[in-house]
Every structure is written in C-alpha cells, then in structure tokens.
Design a protein around this motif. Structure first.
Motif, PDB file in Angstrom:
ATOM      1  N   VAL A  27       0.705  -1.449   0.333  1.00 58.24           N
ATOM      2  CA  VAL A  27       0.163   0.217  -0.115  1.00 58.24           C
ATOM      3  C   VAL A  27       1.253   1.342  -0.204  1.00 58.24           C
ATOM      4  O   VAL A  27       1.780   1.237   0.700  1.00 58.24           O
ATOM      5  CB  VAL A  27      -0.830   0.511   1.651  1.00 58.24           C
ATOM      6  CG1 VAL A  27      -1.589   1.132   1.201  1.00 58.24           C
ATOM      7  CG2 VAL A  27      -1.789  -1.439   1.509  1.00 58.24           C
ATOM      8  N   GLU A  31      -3.295   6.271  -1.183  1.00 61.70           N
ATOM      9  CA  GLU A  31      -3.462   4.742  -2.256  1.00 61.70           C
ATOM     10  C   GLU A  31      -5.226   4.996  -1.577  1.00 61.70           C
ATOM     11  O   GLU A  31      -5.041   4.349  -0.817  1.00 61.70           O
ATOM     12  CB  GLU A  31      -2.429   3.522  -2.260  1.00 61.70           C
ATOM     13  CG  GLU A  31      -3.141   2.569  -3.018  1.00 61.70           C
ATOM     14  CD  GLU A  31      -2.354   1.624  -3.213  1.00 61.70           C
ATOM     15  OE1 GLU A  31      -1.059   1.408  -3.068  1.00 61.70           O
ATOM     16  OE2 GLU A  31      -2.850   0.189  -3.157  1.00 61.70           O
ATOM     17  N   ARG A  33      -7.805   1.946  -1.517  1.00 61.17           N
ATOM     18  CA  ARG A  33      -7.097   0.337  -1.468  1.00 61.17           C
ATOM     19  C   ARG A  33      -8.667  -0.958  -0.929  1.00 61.17           C
ATOM     20  O   ARG A  33      -8.681  -0.948   0.305  1.00 61.17           O
ATOM     21  CB  ARG A  33      -6.057  -0.624  -1.764  1.00 61.17           C
ATOM     22  CG  ARG A  33      -6.378  -2.270  -1.719  1.00 61.17           C
ATOM     23  CD  ARG A  33      -5.534  -2.410  -3.364  1.00 61.17           C
ATOM     24  NE  ARG A  33      -4.480  -2.217  -3.170  1.00 61.17           N
ATOM     25  CZ  ARG A  33      -3.603  -2.850  -3.262  1.00 61.17           C
ATOM     26  NH1 ARG A  33      -3.471  -3.685  -2.940  1.00 61.17           N
ATOM     27  NH2 ARG A  33      -1.844  -2.252  -3.272  1.00 61.17           N
ATOM     28  N   ALA A 187      -3.705   7.603   2.733  1.00 62.93           N
ATOM     29  CA  ALA A 187      -3.791   5.658   2.378  1.00 62.93           C
ATOM     30  C   ALA A 187      -5.119   5.442   2.817  1.00 62.93           C
ATOM     31  O   ALA A 187      -5.343   5.480   4.175  1.00 62.93           O
ATOM     32  CB  ALA A 187      -2.699   5.167   2.898  1.00 62.93           C
ATOM     33  N   VAL A 189      -7.518   2.020   3.566  1.00 63.27           N
ATOM     34  CA  VAL A 189      -7.866   0.356   3.102  1.00 63.27           C
ATOM     35  C   VAL A 189      -8.818  -0.367   3.363  1.00 63.27           C
ATOM     36  O   VAL A 189      -9.253   0.436   4.993  1.00 63.27           O
ATOM     37  CB  VAL A 189      -5.581  -0.571   3.709  1.00 63.27           C
ATOM     38  CG1 VAL A 189      -6.736  -2.260   3.342  1.00 63.27           C
ATOM     39  CG2 VAL A 189      -5.029  -0.124   3.234  1.00 63.27           C
TER      40      VAL A 189
END
Ligand code: ATP
Length: 245
Positions: A27, A31, A33, A187, A189
């Motif tokens: 990662v 980002e 995701r 980021a 996730v």
C-alpha cells in the motif's frame, strides 16, 4: 521508494486451516485500496493481522520499511494507523464531539483536541450532530461519528472493516464519496462486501480467494475479470460494468 505498508508472505493458520496464505501486498502513500472476496476468503483474518488483533503464523508486516510484525493494536495506532473495526468503539452516553475529542486527546490538549474533533465532524458532514448523544443517533450517523474518530488524529493510513455495514443506499453513496475524499490526504484500505460501494469508490482492488490474492488491479479491470466473477459473484460478468472515472 519504500512503501507505506507492505506484507511479505503473510500467513495465518488456525490449526489445519490456512486462513491467509502467503499474501504479499503493498500500500503506497495516499492509495485507496479495497479488499474483497467471497465469504471465508481470508479478508477479516488479514485485516486482524494488519491491526494487531492476530499475530501472523509466518511472514512480515513492514511499516515504512520497518518490521512491525506482531505489534499490539495500541502500538500500531501510535505508528499513525487509524483503524475502524465493526465493533462500536464510542460510548453511548457521550456526545459526538466528546467521543471524537477523546480519540485525539492522547496527542493534544483538551482545547486543541476539541477543535480537531470538530474539524473531523465537519469534514464528514455531521458538524450539526456535535452535541447529539451517540447512543441516540441513527446507525448510519453513528458510523460517521466512528469514522470521524478515526480521521481526527490525522493518521497516514486508515484501515476500515466494512464501513457501510447496515447503512442505507444513500448513506453508502455518501460514505464512498467521503472515503474518496479522505484518500486525498491519507492512504485508505477498506474491507468491503458491497459491490455498489466498491464501484463508487473505484480505487485499486485486491481480490482474496482461499486465503490468497487472486487478482489485483484497478476497479474497472477487476470488476470485469471472469475469474473474479467465477469466485466472487458466482456468475458471468454483466454486459456493462460502469465505473466512475
Ligand atoms: N478464529 C478462527 N479459528 C478457526 N478458523 C478461522 C478463524 N477465523 C477464521 N477462520 C477460518 O479462516 C478462513 C478465512 O476466514 P475469514 O473470516 O478471514 O474470511 P473472510 O473473507 O473475512 O469471510 P467473511 O466475508 O465471511 O467475513 C475461513 O475458512 C474461516 O472459517
């Protein structure tokens, strides 16, 4: 360049069951995701390894290149990782702003923590609920306050487990937009089941199947991949999959 977060050969066994099987995943900063996959694919177990709830049986977790495998959840939070599990973390008796302020008070004094808490609530579009008692909020609103507690300390990485569980279609669309917005500075996730949400988010997708990574690509490619439809959706690809730019 060193990745923000990386797993190397991450494996988690429960007796004879290999729930996560040699997963290497990267990662990068900012980002976005999504981790998807059918029931039993290993997503939750992988999530719990990342968040320190499980100590992996094998493999490593690297944060900015440093080995953090096996750290306890509180130590992981201190690295700059914000985590939202499905278990409610807010006290019902507090107001929304009191709850969010608590999440920031470890790092800042009361007044600054409250200011940052208010900024987080406004960022999530629920500034008007600051004084409302958490226990009296509707489910979707409470989820947003929970998200505010994760965002308020300004973590570098946010990990969310099914953030839209129990939300209405409208709240789900709003949360997808918020998560896209969050990923400008952090980021993110997300472990998620809801395909509408995954399409709306349109970030990178990692598909788990039987504990392994089956496919990893952008949303448009993953959502039209026949292998993903076989294992995850159990039917051939729809003629047209529309993914927002
Ligand atoms: N604590 C545990 N003890 C034994 N087996 C477990 C445990 N947790 C998970 N498993 C097994 O590991 C495999 C992966 O489960 P996991 O919950 O991680 O999948 P998942 O992709 O999150 O599924 P779901 O979408 O249904 O939550 C499954 O076969 C599950 O039965």
């Amino acid at each position: 360049m060193t990745a923000l977060l990386a797993t190397e050969g991450l494996t988690m066994r429960f007796g004879g069951v290999v729930a996560v099987d040699n997963v290497s995943l990267i990662v990068e900063e900012r980002e976005l995701r999504c981790l998807i996959g059918p029931n039993g694919a290993g997503k939750s177990t992988f999530f719990r390894c990342l968040t320190g709830q499980y100590r992996p049986s094998a493999g490593r977790i690297l944060w900015r290149g440093k080995d953090t495998t096996g750290l306890e959840p509180h130590a992981i939070a201190r690295l700059g990782i914000g985590i939202k599990t499905q278990v409610p973390s807010l006290f019902d008796g507090l107001s929304a702003i009191e709850g969010v302020t608590l999440a920031v008070r470890r790092k800042h004094g009361e007044r600054e923590a409250r200011r940052r808490g208010m900024v987080a609530l406004e960022r999530l579009g629920i500034g008007a609920l600051a004084g409302a008692q958490v226990g009296l909020l509707a489910h979707g609103q409470r989820q947003l306050v929970e998200l505010a507690t994760v965002v308020a300390p300004e973590p570098d990485l946010i990990i969310l487990d099914e953030p839209t569980a129990g939300m209405s279609a409208e709240e789900t669309a709003g949360t997808a937009a918020l998560i896209r917005e969050m990923s400008r500075d952090h980021a993110v996730v997300v472990v998620e089941h809801d395909m509408q949400f995954i399409r709306a988010i349109a970030g990178g997708i990692t598909v788990f199947h039987q504990g392994r990574v089956l496919v990893e690509d952008c949303a448009a490619k993953v959502l039209s991949d026949p292998r993903v439809h076989d294992v995850y959706l159990g039917r051939p690809p729809a003629p047209q999959v529309v993914v927002p730019a």
